[in-house]
Design an enzyme around this catalytic site. Structure first.
Site, short mmCIF file in Angstrom:
data_model
loop_
_atom_site.label_atom_id
_atom_site.label_comp_id
_atom_site.label_asym_id
_atom_site.label_seq_id
_atom_site.Cartn_x
_atom_site.Cartn_y
_atom_site.Cartn_z
N GLU C 60 26.25 25.46 24.53
CA GLU C 60 27.70 25.38 24.71
C GLU C 60 28.36 24.36 23.78
O GLU C 60 29.37 24.66 23.14
CB GLU C 60 28.06 25.11 26.16
CG GLU C 60 27.88 26.31 27.09
CD GLU C 60 26.47 26.48 27.61
OE1 GLU C 60 25.61 25.67 27.24
OE2 GLU C 60 26.22 27.43 28.37
N HIS C 129 28.16 26.08 39.99
CA HIS C 129 28.70 27.36 39.51
C HIS C 129 29.95 27.76 40.28
O HIS C 129 30.25 28.94 40.40
CB HIS C 129 27.65 28.48 39.65
CG HIS C 129 26.65 28.55 38.55
ND1 HIS C 129 25.80 27.51 38.25
CD2 HIS C 129 26.36 29.52 37.64
CE1 HIS C 129 25.02 27.87 37.23
NE2 HIS C 129 25.34 29.07 36.84
C1 LIG Z 1 24.46 25.37 30.58
C2 LIG Z 1 24.26 26.74 31.07
N1 LIG Z 1 24.58 27.77 30.26
C3 LIG Z 1 24.42 29.04 30.67
C4 LIG Z 1 23.92 29.32 31.92
C5 LIG Z 1 23.75 30.75 32.39
N2 LIG Z 1 22.32 31.06 32.41
C6 LIG Z 1 21.59 30.95 33.53
S1 LIG Z 1 19.96 31.28 33.26
C7 LIG Z 1 20.25 31.58 31.62
C8 LIG Z 1 19.12 31.99 30.73
C9 LIG Z 1 18.06 30.96 30.71
O1 LIG Z 1 17.00 31.39 29.91
P1 LIG Z 1 15.65 30.61 29.94
O2 LIG Z 1 15.91 29.16 29.72
O3 LIG Z 1 14.74 31.27 28.97
O4 LIG Z 1 15.12 30.76 31.43
P2 LIG Z 1 14.66 32.09 32.18
O5 LIG Z 1 15.84 32.60 32.92
O6 LIG Z 1 14.15 33.03 31.18
O7 LIG Z 1 13.60 31.61 33.13
C10 LIG Z 1 21.59 31.43 31.31
C11 LIG Z 1 22.16 31.62 29.97
C12 LIG Z 1 23.62 28.22 32.74
N3 LIG Z 1 23.20 28.37 33.99
N4 LIG Z 1 23.77 26.95 32.28
#
Ligand SMILES: Cc1ncc(C[n+]2csc(CCOP(=O)(O)OP(=O)(O)O)c2C)c(N)n1
Ligand SMILES: Cc1ncc(C[n+]2csc(CCOP(=O)(O)OP(=O)(O)O)c2C)c(N)n1
Ligand SMILES: [Mg+2]
Ligand SMILES: [Mg+2]
Lengths: 331, 328, 331, 328
Positions: C60, C129
């Site tokens: 972000e 959230h």
């Molecule tokens: C700062 C932030 N940006 C975006 C999100 C929305 N979001 C939640 S999980 C996720 C993907 C995370 O990917 P990863 O770190 O690979 O974890 P996984 O879900 O694959 O376990 C996103 C973009 C968030 N929760 N926090």
């Protein structure tokens, strides 16, 4: 009583608490040998060593995050954020993490840390080194916010902040670092949520936070020549806010001016003024007047910068008007 | 599959049970969602069980972990009780956080779990700070920071790795690389190589098969011991896969990954099956014994869910409790 | 007139502006093929391609920074911040950079970008959230802040935001994405700084922002059964704020309740209430009542979460009291 | 010292003059501080002139740069006028920012300077975004992002390098490694190797002697051309030194660096002297001719300061102008 500078008062508060409690440590940029650019922490690294007075890389979000984790597991970090403007870099760690951990865990985790930072314009430091951002953190439940207005408050509030089991943000006024005040040799604490009534009076209440306390005191001097009786209140902490002392004064004088160095729009003056207007409504003889900093980024040019901050003359002039029953704003 | 690392079959069976426990928990949680009994959404850990279990079985109760939005697996692996976990997922008073945190903030500080985090990357500072505290206090505990491949895009990681490396902090960064960040293949949003990013800060970094619980446990055991001696920090990339969608509501996902890919992982790389087969081949357990373990744990999870469904909600006066802690 | 969802309205606004102006592009996490988790930008990547509908890493601060630089040099980015809570991560780029560049450069640089994000609790998403953080950005000079309260406003305000030459933050209510409203087929814009008077009345004014407009409308329905005449105002933009419409209504009815989903303490209700109390002082028959969200992190548990947000019943009950001349707060 | 890279002595003399111009500017600015005629503080670029000049001479007026708190050098090198710069430093109406920005925010968009920045690392996103715009619009300009060694601790750098690498953006990250972050040797607060940090994202990275303007210019010319062709991003680490304290008020600095170290750099590694000696040895200019250049520029700087001292402040009604731009 001896008189010391605000900067010495802060130094003493940190040193005393570090002596008392080995879980307290200081972390930030150039806090060790350099003693910060404002020379506030000078000498601490000599006494406590580099393990407890920790120079960091220029990673505000990072070391703020470290402080949250250390606090959660038993330490009591004091985080030095060199300029209040850099709070914008640590907002996630401060507001999404530190402020909410106790609540989100149903009371099982807690985050006893202090963010020491500053506020205040007219230092010719321009828009990114002059902001007074205390309204922002005051909006976030879970944070406490302290606003020392002299060396005396700086020491007493900081010591209380360090002992508090919650995250506290304390804003020092940069321009006041060299200002002296009477500070007892003996240990003292200033409790949170207790405003100071600095002068009693019955015609108008001036409420001034941090740097603006002095402006209110100067205004009161001007007004005393005109035989206007002024009450001066320094809230000392914004969260918790001593609503009772403020409302009692408003009810007594019926006229209030709230002065604060943050931007006026959506700022601290709005909260205090609206609480008074809501809860002391039937006692007010005049609208509560708000005087915040202008709603402009802080300009560099001295001739412009000086226009942005409330002055004693303007406070006095508004006080004069409301006491005389004149309007401050066109209605 | 790594060589047998100790002669203690109890420890292998414990890992098996713990992985099954996570799977059973997630199956029940998913069912709660499908039955519209779950408030909000939740992120399933199924498929990644070996990561949490392999690492957490290398830790003591005093060691700390930080977890993620996909945090049920870490929570179970670090020793949590299913009842209190389900209560938390349903917002009940007996939940680990008295219902205030829910799935994305579940924390269990009694077992050293400093909490799930709904900010991607949000706990990287917390984990590193916990390790800083250990170093300053002379405590011997190690902290493991779990995060996903997508989270490596957060600048915070590089800030805290720099400090961890400078100060030799006892922290292990465990990157659960399941290939996806929400609905995007992480390849498309991550340049270069993840291990190199840690190494650039002078951090020793390892890649390991995230479906092989014994390999993970062996590596983790070694690194934890070294971190305790002040040789940290370390970085581990664990190659794994999530069976479900990004969250329980992510049902149609063919636009970002194929059914075949999903089937391949489930059939050929399931961590529970892999360990189970090995236990049988090594004659540590029979198929029947494993079946009994699975049935017992499924039953336990079922009981826990039923308990949670009937448990009571917090009293309304709790709403403004725990905003601040009282200081004595 | 056709009726479409708020989510469709936003989609149309973006598509129309992207067709009109090739310097407009969309950037954020999962905005392309996935169309965002809320399925708002579905279809845009098919029409405009991956060069103008850009999926980013989970960075972000980083992609917000890119947007500032792109905007400074001729583009008009729309930045998608998936949850309003993530604003804390971009505060430095938004408030120290985007908001101040025009001023600091003496008018030579400018940063025409839009941050699209959301607000609103009761979605069972817990403390990180569910926040409504519009008060924070409203405090920072240089930013404009829009708060659409239905599909109609969402489209008209977003189009205006995209054409604005300043950084604008627009907050959509997550819970309203599937709510339908009448939206003209023909192009329209809603100017900034013009509040909507949704219902005229003369006994009490209800001011509701975003999600709280609906709450005010429901409250008005309850009150209409009791023959209480209610005026409803939706400010639509907080910066600039249509003070005139608000003050005129306050002067007419003499009784105002301000309802907003942000935390009450140091929040939006304070600004609006204190302006009314200051500038319509002599017309008020009762204190201006503030109703913000509770000052607690948003709890996960449904039974607790529902307590934190103002409801139509509570608004109606407060309105009833002030119309009857009863006190809402103990004085 | 790099080989003669072209036969155009004009270009060498231009680089010489530009470096002298920066030095003269800084000498005057420092004097303003000492005479208490300067509002606030400022950060001197003296000693680092070859970095800004070597790079900016490889750029056209359409190319963009972002600058730092130590930004006078970049501003001059990118083509700014001394008068308007001094006016800005003194808060005068004729300053580049009408006095509103001051030293830490000086910008000169007419020459492609997007501005100094008082947030360490604050312009990394801006530079990368400018490059994104160029790519999206099919513009051929390149953006150079100047920042210090200390700024590599900001996580933002890794976030934007990742995106620049993924999307092949025409941006060059120029890390001015002067060894210090304020009052701390950067070695003490930076783990691993800075070039490796860029390479981990797949970015081609170079180290160059920051006192050798010709070497810098040669490298920059090459990388700028390649970035224009879509081969970017690139990363350059330039080893340099600041002669003054962190800012003009940082007078006693022996607690963080020795007088000997300072003297060594000034005597043996001065970029102006190095280029001057070479120009003489290559018979491109005589000592006398160089002396004339230096004197002329010093005189020009003096005139500019005097002008600025007498120039008028902005009218008070400007205080709330430029908060918002009027949209037509
Ligand atoms: C700062 C932030 N940006 C975006 C999100 C929305 N979001 C939640 S999980 C996720 C993907 C995370 O990917 P990863 O770190 O690979 O974890 P996984 O879900 O694959 O376990 C996103 C973009 C968030 N929760 N926090
Ligand atoms: C975000 C932020 N943190 C801290 C500072 C205070 N500060 C100003 S310059 C500086 C050191 C920068 O070091 P470096 O990047 O190496 O640049 P140099 O001064 O050596 O040119 C610091 C810490 C700041 N301006 N911004
Ligand atoms: Mg992933
Ligand atoms: Mg440096």
């Amino acid at each position: 009583m001896r008189s010391i500078t605000l900067s010495q008062a802060v130094n003493e508060a940190i040193a005393e608490e570090m002596r008392l409690d080995s879980s307290v440590f200081l972390i930030g940029e150039d806090v060790a040998e350099a003693g910060t650019p404002f020379k506030i922490t000078t000498g601490l690294v000599e006494e406590f060593g580099t393990e407890r007075v920790i120079d960091t890389p220029i990673s505000e979000p990072g070391f703020m995050g470290l402080a949250v984790g250390a606090a959660m597991t038993g330490s009591r970090p004091i985080v030095d954020i060199m300029f209040g403007d850099f709070l914008f870099l640590i907002m996630d760690q401060l507001c999404n993490q530190a402020a909410k951990a106790h609540y989100m865990s149903g009371g099982k985790l807690n985050v006893p840390l202090v963010v020491r930072t500053n506020l205040g314009a007219t230092r010719r430091s321009a828009a990114q080194h002059s902001q007074s951002l205390h309204a922002l953190v005051s909006h976030i439940p879970g944070l406490k916010v302290a606003m020392p207005s002299s060396a005396y408050e700086a020491k007493g509030l900081l010591k209380t902040a360090i002992r508090d089991d919650n995250p506290v943000v304390i804003f020092e006024d940069k321009l006041m670092y060299q200002d002296k005040a009477d500070v007892p040799e003996d240990e003292y604490l200033i409790p949170f949520g207790e405003a100071a009534v600095l002068q009693e009076g019955n015609q108008v209440t001036l409420i001034g936070t941090s740097s603006m306390r002095q402006v209110c005191e100067e205004a009161a001097l001007i007004l005393s020549d005109e035989k206007i009786s002024v009450e001066i209140i320094d809230p000392r902490t914004l969260v918790p806010l001593d609503e009772k002392t403020i409302l009692n004064s408003a009810k007594k004088t019926g006229r209030v001016i709230v002065v604060d160095e943050g931007h006026q729009n959506f700022g601290v003056t709005a909260e205090i003024a609206s609480r008074i207007s809501e809860k002391a409504f039937y006692y007010l003889d005049a609208p509560v007047i708000r005087m915040g900093a202008m709603d402009v980024p802080v300009p560099f040019s001295p001739v412009l910068e000086d226009l942005t901050v409330p002055t004693a003359e303007k406070v006095a002039s508004n006080a004069r008007k409301i006491v005389a029953g004149e309007l401050v704003h066109e209605l | 599959m790594a060589k047998k690392i100790n002669t203690n079959s109890e420890s292998y069976l414990k890992m098996y049970s713990q992985m099954v426990k996570i799977r059973s928990f997630e199956d029940q949680a998913n069912q709660l969602y499908l039955d519209a009994k779950m408030p909000g959404l939740t992120h399933m850990y199924s498929g990644e069980e070996a990561v949490a279990v392999g690492i957490c079985e290398a830790l003591t109760v005093k060691d700390k972990i930080t977890s993620t939005h996909r945090g049920h697996g870490h929570c179970v692996a670090k020793g949590a009780e299913l009842k209190q976990m389900f209560c938390e997922l349903l917002g009940k008073e007996e939940g680990y956080c008295r219902g205030k945190g829910g799935s994305m903030h579940i924390a269990d500080q009694s077992n050293g779990n400093l909490g799930a985090n709904a900010i991607v990357g949000g706990s990287m500072g917390i984990a590193t700070g916990s390790a800083l505290r250990a170093k300053l206090n002379g405590d011997s505990d190690v902290t493991v920071c779990f995060f996903g491949d997508g989270a490596t895009a957060q600048g915070l990681l590089y800030e805290v790795m720099n400090m961890a490396a400078l100060w030799n902090l006892p922290v292990i960064y465990a990157c659960e690389n399941n290939g996806y960040s929400e609905y995007t293949a992480t390849d498309e949003i991550a340049a270069g190589d993840i291990l190199d990013r840690a190494r650039a800060f002078g951090i020793e970094a390892h890649k390991v098969d995230g479906q092989d619980v014994l390999a993970i446990n062996k590596l983790a055991t070694d690194l934890v011991a070294r971190a305790r001696k002040g040789e940290g920090p370390f970085f581990i990339e664990l190659i794994t896969y999530r069976y479900h969608g990004h969250h329980v509501g992510d049902i149609n996902r063919t636009y970002y990954r194929s059914k075949e890919e999903e089937e391949d992982w489930k059939k050929n790389k399931d961590p529970i099956k892999i360990l189970g087969d090995w236990l049988v081949s090594e004659k540590i357990a029979s198929d029947d014994e494993l079946q009994i373990i699975r049935d017992d744990i499924a039953a336990e999870a079922h009981v826990a869910v039923q308990y949670a469904l009937e448990a009571s909600y917090p009293n309304s006066n709790e709403v403004d409790m725990h905003v601040y802690m009282e200081t004595n």
